[in-house]
Structure formats: C-alpha cells, structure tokens
Design an enzyme around this catalytic site. Structure first.
Site, PDB file in Angstrom:
ATOM      1  CE  LYS A  28      -3.365  -0.349   2.946  1.00  0.00           C
ATOM      2  NZ  LYS A  28      -4.792  -0.512   2.636  1.00  0.00           N
ATOM      3  NE  ARG A  98      -6.320   3.538   4.609  1.00  0.00           N
ATOM      4  CZ  ARG A  98      -7.516   3.537   3.996  1.00  0.00           C
ATOM      5  NH1 ARG A  98      -8.040   2.410   3.563  1.00  0.00           N
ATOM      6  NH2 ARG A  98      -8.175   4.653   3.788  1.00  0.00           N
ATOM      7  N   GLY A 107      -7.857  -8.440   5.614  1.00  0.00           N
ATOM      8  CA  GLY A 107      -8.438  -8.763   6.904  1.00  0.00           C
ATOM      9  C   GLY A 107      -7.431  -8.905   8.015  1.00  0.00           C
ATOM     10  CG  MET A 109      -5.382  -3.512  11.904  1.00  0.00           C
ATOM     11  SD  MET A 109      -4.169  -2.573  12.747  1.00  0.00           S
ATOM     12  CE  MET A 109      -4.913  -0.960  12.524  1.00  0.00           C
ATOM     13  NE  ARG A 342      -5.485  -4.298  -3.290  1.00  0.00           N
ATOM     14  CZ  ARG A 342      -6.045  -4.587  -2.118  1.00  0.00           C
ATOM     15  NH1 ARG A 342      -5.284  -4.700  -1.046  1.00  0.00           N
ATOM     16  NH2 ARG A 342      -7.345  -4.750  -2.010  1.00  0.00           N
ATOM     17  CG  HIS A 458      -4.628 -46.720  -1.776  1.00  0.00           C
ATOM     18  ND1 HIS A 458      -5.848 -46.937  -2.375  1.00  0.00           N
ATOM     19  CD2 HIS A 458      -3.717 -47.413  -2.496  1.00  0.00           C
ATOM     20  CE1 HIS A 458      -5.683 -47.765  -3.390  1.00  0.00           C
ATOM     21  NE2 HIS A 458      -4.400 -48.061  -3.491  1.00  0.00           N
ATOM     22  CD  GLU A 755      12.252 -46.518  -5.948  1.00  0.00           C
ATOM     23  OE1 GLU A 755      11.160 -46.052  -5.577  1.00  0.00           O
ATOM     24  OE2 GLU A 755      12.347 -47.520  -6.681  1.00  0.00           O
ATOM     25  CB  SER A 774      13.112 -42.366 -13.449  1.00  0.00           C
ATOM     26  OG  SER A 774      11.897 -41.727 -13.140  1.00  0.00           O
ATOM     27  CB  THR A 777      10.911 -37.357  -5.446  1.00  0.00           C
ATOM     28  OG1 THR A 777       9.772 -37.196  -6.289  1.00  0.00           O
ATOM     29  CG2 THR A 777      12.159 -36.939  -6.191  1.00  0.00           C
ATOM     30  CG  ASN A 778       5.978 -40.278  -4.382  1.00  0.00           C
ATOM     31  OD1 ASN A 778       6.209 -39.098  -4.632  1.00  0.00           O
ATOM     32  ND2 ASN A 778       4.940 -40.912  -4.872  1.00  0.00           N
ATOM     33  CB  CYS A 842       8.511 -40.987 -12.367  1.00  0.00           C
ATOM     34  SG  CYS A 842       9.327 -42.185 -11.325  1.00  0.00           S
ATOM     35  CE1 TYR A 862      10.918 -38.453 -17.005  1.00  0.00           C
ATOM     36  CE2 TYR A 862      12.938 -38.678 -18.274  1.00  0.00           C
ATOM     37  CZ  TYR A 862      11.994 -39.218 -17.397  1.00  0.00           C
ATOM     38  OH  TYR A 862      12.134 -40.487 -16.924  1.00  0.00           O
TER      39      TYR A 862
END
Lengths: 889, 889
Positions: A28, A98, A107, A109, A342, A458, A755, A774, A777-778, A842, A862
């Site tokens: 602001k 303000r 919201g 303040m 803004r 799952h 992995e 590949s 990453t889980n 992947c 990729y």
C-alpha cells in the site's frame, strides 16, 4: 527530514517513496508513493517502514529508538501539504491509520479512520463542513473503530448501543439519527470505552496516533494473520508497514462518493474498467457491502469529468505497472483522490486472457506473460467445477485430494462400482479408506469420497494419478459399509442416491449440482505454446493404462515417465492369477501362472505403446511387496479365529489357515523397506522375466505394424550397482531373445529409479549399468527423512508444518537441502560416468511447480506427472526458465 | 631366461624370486624363493605366477601365450641345478606340482607328487635307489594322485583296488605288498585311469606336467575354494601360482624322514620349536595323520646334527621374517631339505604372547606387535568357551549371535527366567524369538537360545548389548512353548533340564559341558596398553544399566556412548506404569504416570553416573514407537474375537476392545519410519521433560556427594535442525530449572544422533544446535539402503552376500561408499559449523574392526560398542593408526 546520519530512517513521506521500496513500505505504501510521484491526487501522508515493525518485535514490542520523533516530524510536513493542523480546532487534520504488508493480507487489520478527532476538533469539523450530523457521525465512528481495533473492545457492544439509540429515537437507519441523539451515542460510546479500558477516551490526537501505530504492529501476529500467512506461504519475519494518511470524505453529499475498480475485468479478463461506485459514502461502506453499489459506469453518468480523469489515471497506472491494477478512490465534493493501487487478484481464466492480451499490446514479453499466470490458476481451468452460481449447500467437507467435480450414484464397495459402471451408470465410490483391492472400483467410479485419510492416502494418490475427483478425510461423514449408507450433518445418503463432490475444494453435496466443464481457450493454447518454446525441461506423464496415455498425449506429454505394472495386476480378472502365482509352492507352478499373465500384460503394453507412438515409455517392473496382492492379514486372522471356535473341523478353516500362514510369511515389519522392487526380481527372477517378455513382444508386434514403440525398462529400488547388474543379467537375454524370435529390432533402454539414498550417493557406479535415471522422489523423501508417508502424514507432518518445524510438507514440495542435495549428487555424478544419461523425475513432485523449478535448476531432462497436470507442468517448467532470467530465445 | 622383452615373465626360478614377490609368486613360491636366496637347501624348482593364472581365466581357460615355452625353458635350468633330467631314464628328475595362492588356502588343491614317472623313468628310479618296492610304490602313488587330482577320478576307486590287492595277497598294510603285487596294482590303476578318461595314462612327462599345471589353475575356482575365500574374505580375482619343485624323498629308510614345525608354540605362544616328525615317511603321511608322529624333539635324538641345522634355519627364518614360521622339511638319506616357510597360524592366546615377546626381543616394534593380533583372536580370549578337550557332541546348531558359553536350566518364558534367576538358579531362556517384553527374562538368564532369527534379531542385538551368550536361528530345534520343552535331533529338553550353549560357534549341548573361563593375561594387558598409547580414537561403551557401565569401565571404556532409556521402561515393575502413561487419555493423566517413573529413572541414572565418575555419559531420550511397550496387536485381536463369540457381554471384552483400539491407533505401517525418536518428544514433550529432569536431578544429587557426573543428552532421529531446536527449547529450561532447584551446576551437553540421511546431509545446520553428533549407524544403514533390518536380514541380505551382490552384510561392517559417504559429509560439514563438535558412533558397527578403521579415517572422536567388545575396539583403533603408517609416537 532532520534525523542524524547515525539514525535509521523509520518514516517516509509518500513523496519520498516509490514502488521499488515495496519491501520497506509495504504494498500500500509503495503504491501511494508511486502515485504521488506520478503527480496524481493522493491525500498526503507518511509510511512507517516494515523495518520499524521488525525492530518493534526485536525490542520486545517497543517503539524503536527515534521512531516517534520521526513520526511527529513527518506529520508536520503532512500538515503543511494538507494545509491543516493535527489537533487544530480551527482547521483539523484527520488521518486514517492502516497496516500495509509487502504481500496483501486482507483482513489482517481493519483501518482506523478519522483519527485526530476530539471535542475540540469535532467543533472545527462541524464548522468547516457546516454539517453537524456528519461531524458527529465521524466522531462516533472513530470512537467505535478505535475502541474495537486499538483496544480490543467487542464490536457488538458498540452496535448494541447504536441500535438502542435508534430504537429510543424510533428510527430505523443511522442517517435518521439527529445530532442530539448522535451526541448521546458519542457519550454512550465513551462510557463503553471507559468501562472496558478503565481510562477516558484519549483527547490528545498524538496519543491516539501512538496507540493506533502500536495496534497495527501488534496486528502482525494475531492468530488470523499468522494463519493467513501459513496458508499463503508468506514468511513470518517480514513485518508490516503503517500508513498514516490525510482523511478525505466521500460522504459529503451527492457530489462525493467512493469506489474500487479494476483496470480490467478480474473475472473474465476483458479489457474494461470494472468495479463498484457508491455515492455519498465512505470506502468502508463499499467493502462492508452495507449498501448496494452501482457499477463504476455509474460514475460516468453522475460525473463524466471525474470519470474521465479516473479512467486516465487507471490507464496510466496499468501501463506504469504493466499489470492490471486494483484501485481505490474517493471523491470529496467533486474532487477525485486516489487512495490505493495494487496488482489485481484475478481468476485463472482472467489471468490467462490478460497475460495473452498484454503481450499483444506490447505491455509484456512472452516470458513475462508466461510468468504472470500462477500454475494453480491454470489448474482451475483444467477440471470441471461446481458452478458457484448454483449456490448449493454442501452436506459435508473434506480434504480436497484430487481436483474436479463429479456427480454420480453413491456406492459403497468396489465390485458394485465396477458392475454399475459397466452398466453405464455414473457412480461415486464412498469408502472409509481405500486400499489396492479397491482399485478396480476406483477406475469404474467418476469420483471417490472417503471419510478418513489425507492428501497422501491411498485414495488420494490413486485418484490423482487417474485424474478422478476425490475428497478424503471428510470426517463429519459417518460411513456404514455394512448398511451401505452414510450420514452427514443429518442427511442420510443410501446406495444409489445421487451425490456431487468437488475435489477442488473438498465439498460434498447431496443430489446433482450444476458443474462447469473445462474447455481450453485459444488464449490458454497460445500461452502454453509460448511456455513450450521457453522451457528446457520436457514434460512427460505417469500413466498405467492406454486411456491415461492418450489423455497425457492430448495434454502435451512428450513421453511416459512411469508406467506401473502392478496396477495391471490388480484388475479384477487378473488378481486371482496373481495370487495363485504368489502362493505357488514352486518356481514351476509360479511360471505356469505367469504364463497366463503374459498375454494380458502384453496387450496392456501394446495399448500404451500405440498411444505413445514415437515417444519413450518408461515401464517400471513389479515393485510392491507381494503381500499387497493378497487378502488382508487381520481379516484372515479374525476369520480363522471365528472358524476355530464355531466350526473347528470345517475344511474351510484349513484353507483359511493355510492362506493365513502364507500371508504371515510374506508380511513384514516395515514393508516400505522390505522385500520389494528389484529385490523381488533377484529372488523371483521369473516374474520380471515374464514382464520383460511382455514388453518386448508388445514392442516387436507393433513395430511390424509400423508403430514406433520405445520401451525403457525401469528396475526399481536399486541401492547398489550390483543389484542392477544382476537383474540386467537376467533380463537382457530375454529382450534379445524376443527380438530374435520376432525377427525385428526395437530401440529399448534399461535404467533404474533413484529412490534410495544409497543409489544417489553411488550414482557414478550405478550409471555404469543404467541408461537412464528416474527420481522416485516419493520413496526418496521417505528414506531421506526416515518418514513413512502412511504413518507420518496423518500422525505428525501436519503438526510439523503447523509448528513450522518443516517449512512445507516434503511429500508435496521437494525438500531442497536434503532430498534435493541427493538429487544434485546423482545428476552430476551419474552424468560424469555417462554423459548422455537420461534423467527425469516420476515422483508426485513432478507435478508441483516449486519442485519443477528445482528439477530445472538441477538440470533434469524431464519431469513426469499425472496426465491431468501436464499443462501445469509445462507452464511451471517455462516459469523456471524465466525465473533464472535466461530464456531459450 | 631367453624370453624377449615384449613378453610377460610368467615363470620364475626359485632363485629369481623373493618374499617381496608374494603377490606374484604366492605365499609358498615366495617362501621357497626366499629360503633359496638365503642359501638354505631347497630342492630346486620354478614358480608360475598368479598373473599367468589370471590370464588363463581371461583367455577362457587357456595357457597364456609364451607360458609353456617359459616353463620348459625354466625346467632345463632346474634339471641342471638338480643334476637330473626330466624324463631321463638314467637319472630321472621327479617333481611335485602344487598350488600356492597369496593367502594360504588349506585344502584348495592337493599336491601331485612324483610327477615325471613313467615306465622308463621308473626303471631309472629303481636303479638309482636300489629299491624296487620304493620306486613302484612311488609310481602307484603318482598314478593315483594324478588320476584323482588332475583327472577328477574318484579316490575311493583307487583305494578299493589297493585294498583288493592287499586282500588278495593276504596282507594288511601297504609296505607288506611285494614288488610283483605292486606291479599289478600299477596295472590296475592304469586300467582304472583308462576306463574313466578313455585314454592311456600319459607316458610323456611334459604332457603330465602340462595337465597338472592346468589342474592347479582350475582348482582356483572349485566350489570349496570359492566358499573358503568367501568365509575368509579373500578376493576372487587374485589367482594362484603353481610351484614345480624337484622331489626329495623322506621315505628312503631310517636315515630319511619328514616333518612340520613351528618356530614357536602356536597354541600357547611359548618360545620353543614345536612340531611333528616322522621317520622314513613322505610329507603327505604327516598331513594325513595315517601314522603316529613323534614330537620334533624326536629328530634331536635320531639325528642331532640335522636337528641343530634345522634349528639354525628355523631361527634364521623367524628373524628374517620377524614372525613365527610354519616350516616343512624333508630329510633324504641324512640330507636336510627345506620345503616351505610361511607365517604360522596361531590361537588368540599365542598371538598375544608372541607379539609381546617379539617386541621384548627387539624383533618388532610396538606398532607391529599391536598389528599382529587379529581382533577376532583377541575376542576369543574375552569369553568363556566350551572346552574343546571335553569332546562334547552338540544336539543342535544355530547362528552364533553373541559370543561366550553358558550353562543353565532351560526355561521357556521370561517370567520364569526372572523368578528362577532371583532364586539364584542359572537359567537359559529358550524362545522361538524374543521381543522387548522378554527383556527382563533375558537379563535374568545366563544365555539365550532361539529357534528362529539371525544375527540381527532382537535376541541377538539385546544379548550382544548385555554380553549374554546367545544362539539364534537354531532351526533343528522344535520349541513347544505351551508344553515348555524343545526337541532337537531326537533329544527332548524340558523346563528345568540343564543345557549348554556356545554363542561363539552356535552349538547347543544337552547337560553341562566343561567351559574355559577367560582370564586376561599380563601379556594381554601389556598389548592393550600399547594399543591405548597408539590409538587416536577413544573407545566408549554402550550401557543401559549400572552393572554394564561398571563392566565397560573395567574393560577400559572412556565414556558411555549410548545409554538407552527405554530398556529401563521395560523392566517388570515399570512396564505397567509405562503402559498406563501411554494409554492415558490426557496430558494430565500422562504426567501423573510420568511422575511415578521419575524416581525410578533418576536412580538408574545415578547408578550409571556413579560408575562413570568423571567420564561422559550419553543418554538417549526415549526412542522406540510407543506400541512397542503395549501388548501385541494380533494377540489382542484374537482374544477380542474369541470373547465376542464366546461371551459377547463380558466386561472383559469391553476392556480388551478398548486396549485393542488404542494399540491399533498407535500401530504403524512402517514403525521404523514412524512416530518415534524426537517425533515423540515433539508430540508428547512431557515424556522427555520427565527424562531430562531425572537425568539432571541424578547429576545434581551426585555432584553434591562429590561424584563428577557428565551427562550428554542425546535427542534421537533428528532429520531437520528445527526438530532439534524445538525439542531443546522444551528441554533446556528443565535442565536449568533443576540446577536452580538443587543449587548446583553440572556440565552437560545437548546433542543428536545422526541416523537419518537428511541429518547427515544437513549436518552444517544441525551442528548449530548440537554440541555432539553420535552416528546411529544401525538406522542410518537401514535408511541409506532402504533396508528394514528385521525384514531384510532374514529375507534377502543373506542371499545378497552369497551372490556377491553385496560384499558384506552392511549391518555388520559399515558400507563405505553409501553410509560412509554420508558420515564423511556429516563430520566435515558439522565441524565446519562447530569446530569442537564431539563426534562418535554408537551403532553396532562401533565394535567391528573394519568399521572402526573407517571411523578412524573419518576423524571421529570415539567409537562406542558393547562393554564386552571394548578391548577388541581398543586394539582395532590402534591398528587403524598403524595401517595408515602414522603413529602418535
């Protein structure tokens, strides 16, 4: 300004600031400064910096040294500019106070208006405006706001007093109150104030100001501000600025007014002034929605001159900021004041349209246009959603787990889902939770609803992979699987009743609710085309079925990065064969069952290869622990116990007991770290030999028909190069043999998933045997953190994120310092061994924009994600290029 | 030698070699070369290099180019030196052909003696020796050996033919056979040879030699050679050398003889010639044990001159090699020939005594003396063992899981074990497997025997930690817990029957078997003293109880590296309180139970601090998932199911169901990666607050009594620095508060375990909050490999090691490339942040010599291991210094 050189500058006059000081002055403050510099009519004021706020907290909630002196000094300048005096009874300066953080926090303040009023200035205001009622109303509003916001007195107490006065006066609305009555309200408010604060309402304007500034600083750490920042991922240590600005009044008769307007339509993106105007009103009346506003065009009718002037400013500001502006203005007795500018928030649809249009107008480059659309805005456009116009009331709410809306008949078990699905019915599968044996039902359903679980359950994982709308963890919903019904907040839904779920926001509705179907617009295609030209990362998709592969290609996928073969094992007609295979007593018996699976797998692969003609398809060999394909251990244990008591001699007991024993044998203490992935291939090479045969037969068969199949065979869970060597030694002869049998040659690769931390740490060795990596990453996140996702997400990751122990859920956004570091090691050292190593990701992170950014930085080839997220990933990959400031052009 | 410069030298004459060429010539070849150079009487010969053997395999089992030419050329030299001709009927040269690898591999390949005999040379030999019987016997032996060893004909066939001839002749022993009868045996042997090889026995000595060399090369890869190498960790790619040596005969009458002797006693280490002598015999007779030998002193009586000469050579060789030598010699008609010298194998006792003595004699330095004793030899001396003299027959055999022998009465449940133990009975706890609820019984038992599990089973881990002898996975043993008995190979053992187990070799005996108690000798103390002076690594111990801490200190531990607090929770009287604490519905109720635990924990800590006065004690806060303290889920499920059918209204069902629900709630899919470690501290800070209070109260109380307690509080399973920060924020105030209450100050540290890959990868951040790191390499290995130890060891790690997918079990010896790399990152980057960071290891690897070597290389401050392994670790830590060639002196 007179402060000494050694003192920090805590306060800026509007005319001293600029849009480049946004960090220091907040959004602001920077906006009004910029407008002031541009010569627009901005009521004069000052901004206290965010740095002052930070220092305030560092000093234990005390004004930093020199701040107050700088405020009073700057105030003198403001008085001069405004030609009024703060506390001057003859010509009083009133101000608004303000907050204004760097990022908009609606919201956080509320504003305090009319600050500076007291008994003396009240009289001055009356005289100046010639409007006693107006002045008294301003005063009572000030006391109310100050009491509520600065002193924390409950707002309702004031409202009650006001409505009491109206009743007493026998009137219905505020304006009907006469000055005398208003004076009584003022007295009553002051009494309220004293009762709650044990002190008189401050007469000294400076004391008022000081308290208000203090309140703004404090508001930075209220619960709702903290919660908002967490949701929006805004750092906690930015602090807020404070703006003190000369009051102007839009409620000084019909020549006055106030409004908010956007330089373009923020809903549709159309190039038109769009907003609301309210005659004879203050800004807060627009925001509060108390009175009906008219469209901004109303101003044109009432005051074409001011409208033209405003339009001119709006155009200038949009050009200046090169983005759609969200403006606030007030007209005081015919004079236009600009209060705020803004960048405008906008819908996904508008974001795309505006970005493309602005490029056309020469306002932004293609790179900027691409950077202007947030990936999550694009995602809104990719799924059907509940029509907000429908105004439907949800009967329950859960965790939005897979976006999109779906309507169908509720069913409570996967078999019914499949059966009804085959009959052409639209069904929603409702479960307490799901597990792999529900998958055939999930495939048949239009949407999935569970009463437990989180975004990593799952149900959520599978649904996202399939692009099925899904709501999980809807815990007001009480599911009774036996009775095939659920109840939620008093509504009972039985099997066959129609429900609608919205996986974008987690809502559950009874009955059919109107939904809006996604349609890619021309602008969307244009924008994604630009993204494709900019990005370096390819975008592939994870797809287990031909229909998913087709969808992926349609969405622009350049390959399949993960085709999981085990879901194919789960389909109804195959599961018994798979179970017989697992329970086989001998290799020979196992091979007999595998022979039955061979043609089924081959035909699956043929479908996927056909859909991906000419593009690579990474197929992961069997990965999960074998007990996942078998009946649940506990259910068997209960069944066996029951039979033992009720019917100890039944032949069924023997059968159940035998199955129980076998399941117990296969069951593991920590299945995530147990006998799965390539470990299965090493112990039971016959399973993966069958899979490779199916892959190669499919590829060769298609090749003969002119289809260019490019299988990449992925061996999962490798931790030591010797595992890969061993498995390849088993499988390569099969690949060669099939080609020999079929008399054709096919391009294929062997590679591995990275992995396991050890795989990343020894990538230079593993790359000797792998043609591609590949990142899974889980699992890599699970092992790097030592988090079992099944256990951690429900039990403590939520708490960790809440308490800021983790900056975010590492299963949603890649952890840079830990997992990311392992990835960097693997990429660099793998490529040192094999410069043409193909590297992708992947894991589910492949569809997360922040993670895509990291993958880009790490130099992956990729990312692969759900077919439905491919457009999002294309955009995010381009944004990663823009972010590093080096485009491909 | 005439080969051209471009050709590899495959063949060395003995006089060309030396002990420095051991890699190339093998142990035997280098030994005879060295003796030849020293001017000792060695029958001349040649050695084919190990390189030739490697090339042989590289070329697909063919003689490398030039090898045969070099052999025949060298043979000419040998003929000249021996003054005999190969195949010369008038003066035949006979040779022995033996394998000789770099490391002694007993039983890899038998020797072929008397090679070069044929019809013509046989006659020559007869004439030269004047002993027809001798010559014929040599010939028949040659055919037999050649047939068996070179051609693989079953040895028994020859033995049968020979005994047939003896029966026919009516005699009992070989020497009684007359030349005529021996000639028939020769013919019979040749017939046998032809029948099995389909070719005549080769007359050409060169052909014989060529075939024998080929057989030696082949012997490198026989199953038993491969198995031996795996057991001894000898690499597979070394290859073997081949020694071709002129025959001398110890069986030419009473003036001849043969023997083996050690320069010192290999059993006791005493400085005395020790060995066996056999008159009128060939070496193989000594080895085969066919005839009773006399001690080496017998030679002194028979031939003092030769004895003196031998003694002289023995002394010279020991001095030359600066180690005890294992010598072979033959006396042919009064002339001494030295056939072999090699470093002698010895018992642990002898190794220590010899090393210390040789240092005293100035033969070796202290560093060398320390390097001469293998850690596993020292370990033999630290545990009681079954007296080999007792000749007891085991009734079963399992996996040796924790060394030492123990005798006691068999009991089949932990409660009985504890009860009987309190009565002063020695008991052996016999179980199918153990779990944490058995621990109180294990503490009470003298030894533990289980019928399932491997070296990483719960029983094995806990037993090693306590130093209790333990045999696991004794799968011939059929345990019947209900009937409290087991049967094994026909023997039934009931509760109360006495059994003996030997955890050093896995044997199980019925009844009491005599055991030998360990007693540290003066030499042992001397040697360990030297080790202490040399080593840089400190050696600490893992101890959960005061008695273990005392033992550790007695064994030389310099601190406690891991005191696990949860075993304290498991003890019988405490478990119900712990369970009530876990099942508590509210924090308040939990705190009430924790208050009861506080004094118990405090007194545990007081005991340990007292024992470790002045030394650091690392105490790990609660680590395991809470359900480990609760009853087993499946047992509860069965109980609830049974009650539901039999007595659905019983109040017990309600109680069981409630417990079942709670256990189910706490139960996890992958407990190893679930809610444990510091995650518990974050969710239930009241538990660890109690623990820290107990630690600090104990330390302060003792300080007042003059005991110097040095607690180091270890927060486990940290993966992100914020976890540590959060927990410390909870706990540090408690530590300060207790000191304030007690009015004393205590030195204490807060630190963390590094057992999650992410902790190692972000060590630079974590070190900001941690004063010490302790590598928890058990879990770090699990997460780095993605191996659940419980699942992996039984299900596939054995197979991996067997199939050489892994070079060794990574839970026994640290994996250098993966886990070791993470450790290196953590040490280096942790110390960059905090240069005085204390770094140790408390995983089980801390007691493994190879892993200690790695810890030394990585620059750790200490290793911590079981109290019983402390001496071994002290030795290994010193050897690590010696190995890098830089001592502290």
């Amino acid at each position: 300004m007179g402060q000494t050189a050694t003192q920090t500058k805590w306060v800026y006059l509007f005319k001293e600031g600029s849009k480049d000081l946004r960090d220091l002055l907040g959004g602001k403050g920077a906006g009004v400064a910029e407008m002031t510099r541009a010569g627009m009519p901005v009521p004069p004021g000052l901004t206290i910096t965010t740095e002052a706020c930070r220092q305030y907290y560092a000093d234990g909630r005390k004004f930093p040294k020199g701040l107050w002196e700088q405020v009073t000094e700057a105030l003198k300048e403001v008085e001069q500019q405004a030609g009024k005096g703060f506390g001057d009874a003859a010509n009083p300066l009133l101000v608004s106070v303000r907050s204004g953080a760097k990022f908009s926090m609606p919201g956080m303040m509320d504003t305090v208006l009319n600050l500076g009023l007291n008994q003396a200035t009240l009289t001055g205001l009356q005289r100046l405006t010639g409007d006693e009622r107006f002045a008294l109303d301003a005063y009572r509003r000030f006391i109310q706001m100050f009491g509520k916001i600065v002193k924390g007195i409950e707002g309702e107490l004031f409202e009650d007093a006001l409505s009491g006065a109206k009743k007493l006066a026998g009137v219905k609305t505020d304006p009907e109150l006469k000055p005398k009555e208003l004076r009584e309200v003022v007295e009553a408010f002051k009494g309220l104030y004293k009762k709650h604060t044990h002190e008189a309402f401050p007469e000294d304007p400076l004391e008022q100001l000081r308290a208000a500034i203090n309140a703004v600083f404090s508001s930075w750490n209220t619960e709702r501000a903290v919660a908002y920042r967490r949701a929006e991922k805004i750092p906690d240590d930015l602090g807020t600025a404070v703006n003190v600005q000369t009051m102007v009044f839009g409620n000084m008769g019909d020549g006055s007014g106030t409004g908010v307007a956007f330089t373009r339509n923020p809903i549709t993106g159309a190039k038109e002034l769009y907003g609301d105007y309210l005659r004879n009103a203050q800004g807060e009346d627009v925001v509060a929605g108390i009175r009906d506003t008219e469209p901004i065009s109303g101003l044109k009718k009432h005051n074409p001159e001011v409208y033209r002037q405003f339009q001119d400013y709006a155009e200038k500001l949009e050009k200046h900021y090169r983005d759609v502006q969200d403006l606030e203005f007030t007209i005081e007795r015919g004079k236009l004041y600009m209060l705020q500018t803004r960048n405008a928030k906008r819908t996904g649809e508008a974001a795309v349209r505006i970005a493309v249009a602005m490029e056309g107008e020469g306002l932004v480059s293609r790179e900027e246009a691409v950077a202007r659309v947030e990936p999550r805005q694009l995602e809104q456009l990719l799924h059907p959603r509940v029509d907000p116009q429908a105004n439907a009331k949800p009967i329950g709410k859960g965790v939005p787990a897979s976006p999109g809306a779906a309507t169908g008949q509720a069913v409570f078990d996967p078999d019914t889902a499949e059966e009804w699905g085959k009959e052409g019915k639209a069904v929603i599968l409702v479960r307490v939770e799901t597990n792999p044996s529900d998958v055939h039902g999930m495939i048949a359903a239009k949407g999935i609803l569970t009463s437990t679980g989180g975004t990593a359950s799952h149900a959520a994982l599978v649904a996202r992979g399939m692009g099925r709308p899904c709501v999980v963890g809807a815990n007001q919903i009480d599911v009774d699987l036996r009775e095939r019904k659920f109840s939620s907040n008093g509504t009972v839904v039985k099997q066959g009743d129609t429900i609608t779920i919205d996986g974008t926001n987690g809502a559950v509705y009874s009955g059919q609710v109107k939904t809006i179907e996604p349609k890619p617009s021309a602008d969307q295609k244009t924008l994604l085309g630009w993204a494709d030209a900019i990005r370096r990362l390819q975008v592939w998709a994870n797809a287990d079925y031909p229909r998913d592969a087709e969808k992926a290609r349609e969405n622009g996928a350049q390959g399949i990065g993960l085709c999981r073969t085990e879901h194919m094992f789960m389909e109804e007609e195959r599961l018994p064969i798979v179970q017989a295979m697992i329970l086989a007593d001998s290799t020979k018996e196992r091979e007999k069952q595998l022979e039955k699976l061979l043609p089924v797998q081959r035909s699956d692969f043929e479908g996927i290869f056909k859909a991906m003609h000419g593009l690579p398809v990474v197929i992961r060999l069997i990965d999960p622990p074998l007990h996942e394909f078998l009946p649940n251990f506990e259910a068997l244990l209960v069944e066996a116990t029951e039979l033992r008591i009720k019917n100890p001699k039944s032949p069924k007991l023997k059968k159940v007991q035998r199955l129980l024993d076998r399941v117990e044998q296969l069951r593991e203490a920590n299945p995530m770290l147990g006998l799965r992935g390539c470990r299965l291939s090493i112990l039971f090479p016959e399973i993966t030999r069958m899979q490779v045969r199916a892959i190669m037969e499919a590829a060769c068969n298609l090749k003969k028909k002119g289809v260019d199949a490019r299988p990449e065979i992925m061996i999962p869970l490798v931790g030591h190069v010797n595992e890969l060597r061993f498995v390849k030694h088993e499988l390569e002869p099969v690949a060669r043999q099939v080609q020999k049998e079929k008399g054709v040659e096919v391009e294929y690769k062997f590679g591995t998933m990275i992995e396991i931390p050890r795989a990343a740490l020894t990538a230079s060795e593993i790359a000797r045997e792998a043609q591609f990596f590949s990142f899974g990453t889980n699992d890599l996140t699970q092992t790097t953190f030592g988090f079992s996702r099944d256990d951690a997400e429900g039990k403590f990751i939520g708490r960790y994120v809440e308490q800021k122990i983790l900056p975010q859920n590492p299963f949603e956004t890649l952890d840079r310092n830990g997992v990311g570091r392992l990835m960097a090691i693997a990429v660099d050292e793998g490529r040192q061994t094999r410069p043409d190593l193909e590297v992708g990701i992947c894991g589910e992170h492949g569809g997360d924009p922040d993670s895509i950014q990291l993958c880009h930085e790490l130099g992956l080839d990729y990312v692969s994600c759900s077919p439905y997220r491919v457009p999002v990933a294309r955009l995010a990959a381009a944004q990663a290029v823009v972010a590093e400031g080096s485009t491909t052009k």
